[in-house]
Enzyme design. Sequence first.
Site, mmCIF file in Angstrom:
data_model
loop_
_atom_site.group_PDB
_atom_site.id
_atom_site.type_symbol
_atom_site.label_atom_id
_atom_site.label_comp_id
_atom_site.label_asym_id
_atom_site.label_seq_id
_atom_site.Cartn_x
_atom_site.Cartn_y
_atom_site.Cartn_z
ATOM 1 N N VAL A 65 0.720 -1.048 -0.277
ATOM 2 C CA VAL A 65 0.341 0.017 -0.179
ATOM 3 C C VAL A 65 0.529 1.389 -0.174
ATOM 4 C CG1 VAL A 65 -1.978 1.506 1.191
ATOM 5 C CG2 VAL A 65 -1.810 -1.840 1.299
ATOM 6 N N CYS A 66 0.933 1.552 -1.286
ATOM 7 C CA CYS A 66 1.579 2.997 -1.275
ATOM 8 C C CYS A 66 1.007 4.050 -0.602
ATOM 9 C CB CYS A 66 2.062 3.758 -2.990
ATOM 10 S SG CYS A 66 3.099 2.679 -3.282
ATOM 11 N N LEU A 67 1.527 4.742 0.634
ATOM 12 C CA LEU A 67 0.964 6.298 1.341
ATOM 13 C C LEU A 67 2.406 6.844 2.174
ATOM 14 C CD1 LEU A 67 -2.480 4.825 3.021
ATOM 15 C CD2 LEU A 67 -1.838 6.803 1.118
#
Length: 448
Positions: free
Chosen positions: A92-94
Site C-alpha cells: 500500500v503506497c501512502l
Amino acid sequence: MADQSIFRITKEISDLQKNSDLSLAVAFRDRDVRNVKALIIGPHETPYEFGFFEFAVKFNKEYPRKSPAVTGTTTNGGRCRFNPNIYANGKVCLSILGTWRGERGEEWSAAQGLESILLSIQSLMSSNPYENEPGFEDANEESDKKNQKEYVAKIRHESLRISVIQRMEEYLGISSNTTTTPTAAEREDYDLDMDDDDYDGSAVPWEPFKDLIKRRFLWYYDSYLDAIQKAKEEVKDGQQFSRMPFEGSSNTMEGRFNYTDLERRLRRIKATLETEADRWAAEGLTTKHKDNTVAVNLSRQFEQIKESYKRADVPHSIELVDGNPFVWHLTYFGRPMTNLDGGLFRIKLRFSPRFPEEQPRVTFETRMFHHRIAADGTPCYFPNPSRREDVKQHIEAIIEALEEEHPPYDPRTLIHPEAHKLFWGGADDRKIYNRRLRRSVQQSMEDM
C-alpha cells in the site's frame, strides 16, 4: 514504552469497534493486538462500491512514533492490482506509511492512528482511481480519458468478482471454476484447527468478518445487480481488460469481462444464504433437545421480552414459530400519526445455533416500500455492537430504523436503490416516496 504502545493500540481498536462507521471494521485474535485485520467497504458511487477489501496491519514496538506496516490481502492470490497505490503483492503506497514520497506535512506523525490510516486507504478508492497514478496531471488528456474509463470498468468488474462474489462463494462452500494461490500475507492469516475431535491436519482461515460480510451482502445485493445491469450496457462478455500504462507484468489486473456469469453466481449466492438461514431452524431444534446453551438463552429472552411487552402495554407482539426458539415472528404495528400509522407488519427473525457470533437474519414477510428495507424484505438496522447477544435491542433497532423521520444522509445505508433515490431526492421525489410507503402500509392490513 511497550505498555504505552499496547495501551494506545488497544484503545484505537476499541474505539473503531464501538463507532458507527459502517464502512470500517477491525479485529485481532488471541490478545495479539499488534497484528490486526481490517476491512474497508468500498465507497458509494465508485468502481469499488460495496466491495469487501481486507488489509493486514502490523504494529511495531515503536508505535505510535513509527507507523505500522499495512498489506492488502484482497488480491486474488497476488494477481490483482486494485489501485495504482495498492499493488498486486499487497503493498500500500501512502506517504503516511512511509511507502510513498509525499508533500511536506503528509508524513506520519504520532497524532495519527489506525482510523486515519484506514480512511486514507479508503480515499484511494475514488470514482476515478486512475488519478492516483503519479504524473497523471502531465499525461496526454485525450488518450488518458480513454484509459480512465477502461480502468474504472475493469476495477468495477473485479471488485464484484473477487471482493464480493469469490469471497462469498468461499464462505458458503460454493464451488467455483477459479482457484487461487494465497499470498504470503494471506498465508499468515491461516491457523491450524487444534480441536482433536475434528482436526484433519488442514489449515483453517481466520475470518473475523465472515458474518458481517454475509449480512452486508444482503444489504447491497440489489446494488450489485444494478451495477451489473449498467455495466452490461458498456462492455461485452469476453471483452479483454485494457492494460494501463503504469501496470507491469507482475503488478497488473488481467482478465475478461463476463457480467452474465457474475450475475448467475450472485443469484446463486443469494439463494444459498437463504437456505443457510432456513437450515438454522433445523439445527436449532436439534440443539434444543440437547439443552444447548444458545437454545436456553433464546428461550429465556423470548419469555422476558414477551412479558415486558405485556407489562408496558406495547402494541407489538412476538411468538415462536412451531415452538422453535431459533425462529421468531415479530408483529409490528405502525406508530400513530406517522406514515406507518395503521400498518401491520410481520417480521421473521432467524437465529443461528452459534448466536451471537452469527447475528440474526431478519426478513420483513409483509412487503413495505421503505428506504431502509430491501426489496426482498431485508432491513438495514444498527444493533448496538456491545449488546449483540440482546435480542430486544435488535428489535428496538429495527423499529428505530423504520420510524426515524429525519435520518442523516448516509449512502452506506443504500439497501433499496429505488426507495433510497426517492427518499433523498427533491420535494417531488419525497412526495412519491411517501405515497408509495402509505400504499404499502394500507396493503399490509389487507394482506393480514
